[in-house]
Design an enzyme around this catalytic site. Structure first.
Site, mmCIF file in Angstrom:
data_model
loop_
_atom_site.group_PDB
_atom_site.id
_atom_site.type_symbol
_atom_site.label_atom_id
_atom_site.label_comp_id
_atom_site.label_asym_id
_atom_site.label_seq_id
_atom_site.Cartn_x
_atom_site.Cartn_y
_atom_site.Cartn_z
ATOM 1 N N MET A 37 5.299 1.413 -3.735
ATOM 2 C CA MET A 37 6.483 1.979 -4.382
ATOM 3 C C MET A 37 7.704 1.097 -4.167
ATOM 4 O O MET A 37 8.537 0.931 -5.057
ATOM 5 C CB MET A 37 6.729 3.392 -3.854
ATOM 6 C CG MET A 37 5.703 4.405 -4.328
ATOM 7 S SD MET A 37 6.076 6.100 -3.814
ATOM 8 C CE MET A 37 5.224 6.157 -2.238
ATOM 9 N N GLU A 48 0.844 -1.191 0.000
ATOM 10 C CA GLU A 48 0.000 0.000 0.000
ATOM 11 C C GLU A 48 0.881 1.242 0.000
ATOM 12 O O GLU A 48 1.762 1.381 0.859
ATOM 13 C CB GLU A 48 -0.911 0.039 1.238
ATOM 14 C CG GLU A 48 -2.011 -0.993 1.239
ATOM 15 C CD GLU A 48 -2.972 -0.791 2.404
ATOM 16 O OE1 GLU A 48 -4.162 -1.076 2.235
ATOM 17 O OE2 GLU A 48 -2.532 -0.352 3.492
ATOM 18 N N CYS A 49 0.658 2.133 -0.952
ATOM 19 C CA CYS A 49 1.337 3.424 -1.040
ATOM 20 C C CYS A 49 2.858 3.253 -0.963
ATOM 21 O O CYS A 49 3.473 2.819 -1.915
ATOM 22 C CB CYS A 49 0.789 4.376 0.023
ATOM 23 S SG CYS A 49 1.130 6.118 -0.342
ATOM 24 N N GLY A 50 3.488 3.560 0.162
ATOM 25 C CA GLY A 50 4.929 3.385 0.256
ATOM 26 C C GLY A 50 5.355 1.959 -0.001
ATOM 27 O O GLY A 50 6.393 1.703 -0.625
ATOM 28 N N THR A 95 -1.338 -0.834 -4.403
ATOM 29 C CA THR A 95 -2.241 0.302 -4.583
ATOM 30 C C THR A 95 -1.626 1.532 -3.936
ATOM 31 O O THR A 95 -0.846 1.421 -2.988
ATOM 32 C CB THR A 95 -3.609 0.060 -3.922
ATOM 33 O OG1 THR A 95 -3.427 -0.049 -2.496
ATOM 34 C CG2 THR A 95 -4.265 -1.202 -4.438
#
Length: 441
Positions: free
Chosen positions: A333, A328-330, A431
């Site tokens: 990435m 999720e998010c970080g 995501t």
């Protein structure tokens, strides 16, 4: 019998809600009171501060993303307490334009549902009797919303205090405290809000100061006496938050820490075992786990260390070959091929997805998200989710298949669709939004 509570709110962000909340939690805990904290809205940083100040886990209550039954169950499902304190988000009535599961996401909706009177903290710098007009407007805008009174913040002098109190008395507003400008408390911040609780070595000193400051300048007895609750409305049981596996390897350190406490609690209540590990310490996910979850956080602040974490990288590739991995998010990435930091330097990430992200030219992405999954997500299948997105990264390449059709709170399409890639015996998904709850509508 329901526990009495209060909603700590303000006209706007940056007015002093968190400082007042932490000061009250600390001061009342010293009195021997068991105070259960909550956070209205999709904030994943403040609850950790609440937990340290109160000694109890703090949970999010979100009127846009959560069904009424989930909000109620979060409140009624906690251990017995003497008092509930909920910290609002933004301004008291602020939310989105289009209602979600329960409402528009405002703190006022949660307070009204639970019958918690509002304690409004007002920044009175630069005004005197006129502050009463602001308070009176908040107290009367919604007649069915209980209103306890105000705490004045950044009061310049005793004369300033007197003038404001005269205005409040004339308007019929109870003043529950007055915090002087001199000696006020500042909490360390960075681009997503407060610096995380676990990264603040002086946190206990800050909490002690907040407790002293609020205890000395607020009428704690009057604040506690103002708390109230109401008979809770009947509500259907919420859609369950299903764990993504029976044994979940969860990345947990300064780079990966943005998880909603209610999600972890739901996983545990469903029987899942959570196995923390630290990518920054170059640790591998527990090989007994049947799923690996990388939460959001600050990978951009630790990109060189993550790029050099060879044990973590090789272990994640072995894990993903046979079992599902989600970020999720970080965490998303970090699953990608590379991350460009604010200076323009690219750092190699795990390469389990082809995603390339950049902080070189920051652009804020903020808001509620609904995701209708087009590929299966562990624990969810191909259902729909509600969540929230908040980051400053830009996508420079996203070659993998989209994970979902993602829309904002108004139903407009969002280009950050997430990604997924099948592996030999598992899958990798990611995501930019943080899951709050399954979507019912």
């Amino acid at each position: 019998m329901s526990i009495p509570g209060l909603m700590i709110s303000a006209p706007a962000s940056g007015t002093g809600k968190t400082m007042l909340m932490l000061g009250l939690l600390s001061a009342l805990r010293r009195r021997g009171m068991a105070v259960q904290p909550f956070k209205s809205g999709p904030d994943y940083i403040d609850p950790a501060f609440h937990a340290t100040a109160s000694g109890r886990a703090s949970f999010n209550l979100d009127a846009w993303a959560m069904q009424p039954g989930r909000i109620i169950s979060h409140v009624t499902g906690q251990p017995d307490a003497d008092l509930i304190l909920a910290e609002g988000s933004m301004g008291l009535f602020d939310g989105v334009a289009t209602p979600g599961e329960t409402g528009i996401g405002s703190s006022a909706e949660v307070a009204q549902m639970m019958g918690w009177p509002v304690v409004l903290i007002l920044d009175v710098s630069g005004q005197a009797q006129s502050a009463a007009a602001v308070a009176r407007g908040f107290a009367t805008l919604r007649p069915d919303l209980p209103f306890a009174g105000v705490v004045l913040n950044r009061v310049a002098s005793p004369r300033h205090d007197t003038l404001i109190r005269e205005g409040m008395a004339e308007a019929g507003i109870t003043v529950l405290g007055a915090l002087p400008r001199q000696g006020n408390i500042t909490l360390p911040e960075r681009h997503l809000g407060l610096v995380q609780a676990e990264e603040t070595p002086e946190l206990q000193a800050i909490l002690d100061h907040a407790g002293d400051f609020v205890g000395a300048h607020c009428d704690l007895d009057a604040i506690v006496a103002a708390a109230a609750s109401r008979a809770l409305p009947d509500a259907d049981a919420p859609l369950p938050i299903v764990p993504p596996g029976g044994r979940i390897a969860l990345a947990r350190d300064a780079a990966f820490s943005f998880t909603y406490p209610h999600v972890l609690q739901a996983w545990r209540k469903a029987g899942a075992t959570i196995l923390p590990f630290s990518p920054l310490a170059d640790e591998a996910p527990d090989d007994s786990a049947d799923c690996c979850w990388l939460p959001g956080g600050y990978p951009e602040l630790h990109a060189p260390k993550l790029a050099a974490a060879d044990t973590f990288r090789s272990a994640m590739h072995r894990f993903a070959a046979t079992r599902p991995v989600h970020g999720e998010c970080g965490g998303y990435m970090a699953l990608g091929a590379g991350l460009v930091d604010a200076t323009g330097e690219r750092h190699r990430m795990l390469g389990l997805l082809g995603l390339e992200t950049s902080y070189h030219k920051r652009r804020m992405h903020l808001g509620y998200r609904r995701a209708d999954l087009v590929a299966p997500l562990p624990g969810v299948g191909q259902g729909a989710l509600r969540g929230h997105e908040f980051h400053y990264a830009s996508i420079t390449d996203q070659p993998d298949a989209p994970l979902a059709r993602v829309t904002d709170a108004n139903g407009a399409a969002v280009p950050e669709t997430g990604s997924w890639r099948a592996t030999r015996g598992g899958q990798v998904t990611g995501t930019f939004f943080h899951m709050i709850a399954p979507a019912a509508t």
